[in-house]
Design a protein around this motif. Structure first.
Motif, PDB file in Angstrom:
ATOM      1  N   MET A   1      -4.056 -28.954  -6.598  1.00  0.00           N
ATOM      2  CA  MET A   1      -3.091 -29.555  -7.517  1.00  0.00           C
ATOM      3  C   MET A   1      -1.841 -29.983  -6.748  1.00  0.00           C
ATOM      4  O   MET A   1      -1.371 -29.267  -5.864  1.00  0.00           O
ATOM      5  CB  MET A   1      -2.695 -28.545  -8.606  1.00  0.00           C
ATOM      6  CG  MET A   1      -1.800 -29.133  -9.694  1.00  0.00           C
ATOM      7  SD  MET A   1      -1.319 -27.913 -10.943  1.00  0.00           S
ATOM      8  CE  MET A   1      -0.043 -27.021 -10.068  1.00  0.00           C
ATOM      9  N   ARG A   4       4.428 -29.345  -8.008  1.00  0.00           N
ATOM     10  CA  ARG A   4       5.225 -29.704  -9.179  1.00  0.00           C
ATOM     11  C   ARG A   4       6.575 -30.271  -8.750  1.00  0.00           C
ATOM     12  O   ARG A   4       7.183 -29.805  -7.783  1.00  0.00           O
ATOM     13  CB  ARG A   4       5.478 -28.470 -10.062  1.00  0.00           C
ATOM     14  CG  ARG A   4       4.234 -27.895 -10.702  1.00  0.00           C
ATOM     15  CD  ARG A   4       4.591 -26.752 -11.648  1.00  0.00           C
ATOM     16  NE  ARG A   4       3.372 -26.084 -12.074  1.00  0.00           N
ATOM     17  CZ  ARG A   4       2.585 -26.510 -13.060  1.00  0.00           C
ATOM     18  NH1 ARG A   4       2.910 -27.596 -13.724  1.00  0.00           N
ATOM     19  NH2 ARG A   4       1.489 -25.846 -13.372  1.00  0.00           N
ATOM     20  N   ASP A  36      -0.321 -29.214 -18.567  1.00  0.00           N
ATOM     21  CA  ASP A  36       0.322 -28.192 -17.742  1.00  0.00           C
ATOM     22  C   ASP A  36       0.495 -28.636 -16.297  1.00  0.00           C
ATOM     23  O   ASP A  36       1.522 -28.358 -15.678  1.00  0.00           O
ATOM     24  CB  ASP A  36      -0.501 -26.892 -17.792  1.00  0.00           C
ATOM     25  CG  ASP A  36       0.180 -25.761 -17.061  1.00  0.00           C
ATOM     26  OD1 ASP A  36       1.095 -25.146 -17.635  1.00  0.00           O
ATOM     27  OD2 ASP A  36      -0.185 -25.510 -15.888  1.00  0.00           O
ATOM     28  N   ASP A  37      -0.477 -29.340 -15.753  1.00  0.00           N
ATOM     29  CA  ASP A  37      -0.385 -29.681 -14.335  1.00  0.00           C
ATOM     30  C   ASP A  37       0.637 -30.776 -14.045  1.00  0.00           C
ATOM     31  O   ASP A  37       0.926 -31.072 -12.881  1.00  0.00           O
ATOM     32  CB  ASP A  37      -1.755 -30.087 -13.783  1.00  0.00           C
ATOM     33  CG  ASP A  37      -2.341 -31.301 -14.488  1.00  0.00           C
ATOM     34  OD1 ASP A  37      -1.798 -31.696 -15.536  1.00  0.00           O
ATOM     35  OD2 ASP A  37      -3.332 -31.859 -13.993  1.00  0.00           O
TER      36      ASP A  37
END
Length: 380
Positions: A1, A4, A36-37
């Protein structure tokens, strides 16, 4: 991922401008709608007097809080007053802590962006150019000086509307600022529905069908045109009430609310007008949702919270025909001339005599769009 994004929000509670407080709260609520990601990590800078409990209740999963002082030392504040008049800008600005990182919003005019690589200032509107008589001469000068400094320094700026962005180019031609438009949305959960309308009617002595004006008592909000429209209708259609909510003071025009009360008494409107003051938000929303219609008579707005509330509630709104409102609202509305009580009275009578038709709006889609546009501010 992917890593963020880290974004810092500057938050101060101000009940003299509650819209600015809701603005930051609504950014966080919008981001909470994202997958969420894609949710960024948030750091909320707040002063000691601004409770963050309401933000914690949103349940945003990636958030931290850092209390700081937003005040400069007294001698720097005094020198700034002189420097603004002499050289057109402040000598001293507040330096945010290094923990703020590189992505910060919204920077205020008294904040430096020297240690911020991707921060944005925010200009909601240019009311001082259109309604200067509603400000002191000093406030008009100060607002214009702040904006001129931003233009000269090429600060990155967010505007709440295309109308405001066009005004900036109009009043500061040739500017080289990085400009973005971010039109906020309201956030309304179902808690207001848990309040029985009958309970509120009894509490506030609402005994008839009613229109509601949910504005603070600032002069530019134009409450008088609604009272004058009510006076026109009183003889022919007395079986309705007018409900005002909002803080009953205007720091720029301290006698404004007294003039409202005087007009009501002189024209014997006491039986039809209720001024409830600054009430609980969920009580206000339940009253807005069950009104004949919301009325927004304002002479000027940057991007109106009341209009967004009406859209979120799927409620009908009678709204002044200023350019910003025409940009902001397209459905479930009737526009009226804010200088013409006869026009408003005619529209109010239409609402009283006819069943209104509501077009359903997918407001959640608008909220997610707001969140996505906010994150895009900080794309590399």
């Amino acid at each position: 991922m992917a890593e963020r994004k880290h974004i810092t929000l500057v938050y101060q509670y101000n009940d003299d401008w509650i819209g600015g407080t809701y603005y930051i709260q609504n950014i966080i609520r919008a981001l909470n709608l994202l997958a969420d990601d894609t949710k960024p990590v948030l750091l909320v800078l707040h002063d000691m007097n601004s409770s963050v409990d309401v933000i914690k209740d949103f349940g945003y999963p990636y958030i931290a809080f850092l209390p700081i002082s937003f005040k400069l030392e007294l001698h720097k504040k005094l020198l700034n007053k002189f420097s603004r008049f002499i050289i057109g800008k402040k000598m001293f600005k507040l330096k945010l802590p290094d923990a703020a990182g590189k992505n910060v919003y919204p920077l205020a005019s008294n904040m430096s962006n020297k240690n911020i690589t991707n921060g944005y200032y925010w200009i909601p509107d240019f009311q001082e150019y259109y309604l200067p008589h509603f400000f002191s001469k000093l406030e008009v000068y100060t607002r214009k000086a702040i904006n001129k400094e931003m233009a000269n320094a090429n600060y990155p700026i967010v505007f709440s509307s295309k109308t405001a962005a066009a005004d900036f180019d109009k009043f500061y031609p040739g500017n080289k600022n990085k400009k973005r438009i971010l039109s906020f949305t309201s956030f309304i959960d179902n808690r207001y529905k848990q309040i029985r309308l009958e309970t509120l009617q009894q509490k506030f002595n609402i005994t008839k069908p009613y229109f509601i004006v949910a504005n603070q008592f600032w002069k530019h909000k134009n409450h008088f045109v609604v009272l004058k429209a009510l006076l026109l209708l009183k003889e022919h259609f007395p079986k309705f009430q007018l409900v005002f909510t909002g803080k009953e003071s205007d720091y720029r025009n301290p006698g404004f609310f007294s003039s409202i009360k005087k007009y009501i008494q002189e024209n014997s409107l006491q039986d039809q007008v209720l001024s409830l003051g600054f009430i609980d938000r969920n009580e206000q929303l339940q009253l807005m949702a069950n009104a004949v219609a919301i009325i927004q008579p304002s002479l000027f707005e940057g991007w109106g919270t009341v209009a967004e509330d009406a859209k979120a509630l799927n409620q009908f709104i009678l709204i002044s025909n200023i350019p910003l409102h025409k940009e902001q609202v397209q459905e479930n509305c009737l526009f009226f001339n804010p200088e013409d009580e006869h026009d408003l009275a005619k529209k109010m009578l239409l609402m009283l005599q006819n069943e209104k038709t509501i077009t359903s709006i997918n407001y959640t889609a608008l909220q997610k769009q707001f969140a996505e546009q906010f994150i895009q501010l900080f794309d590399k």
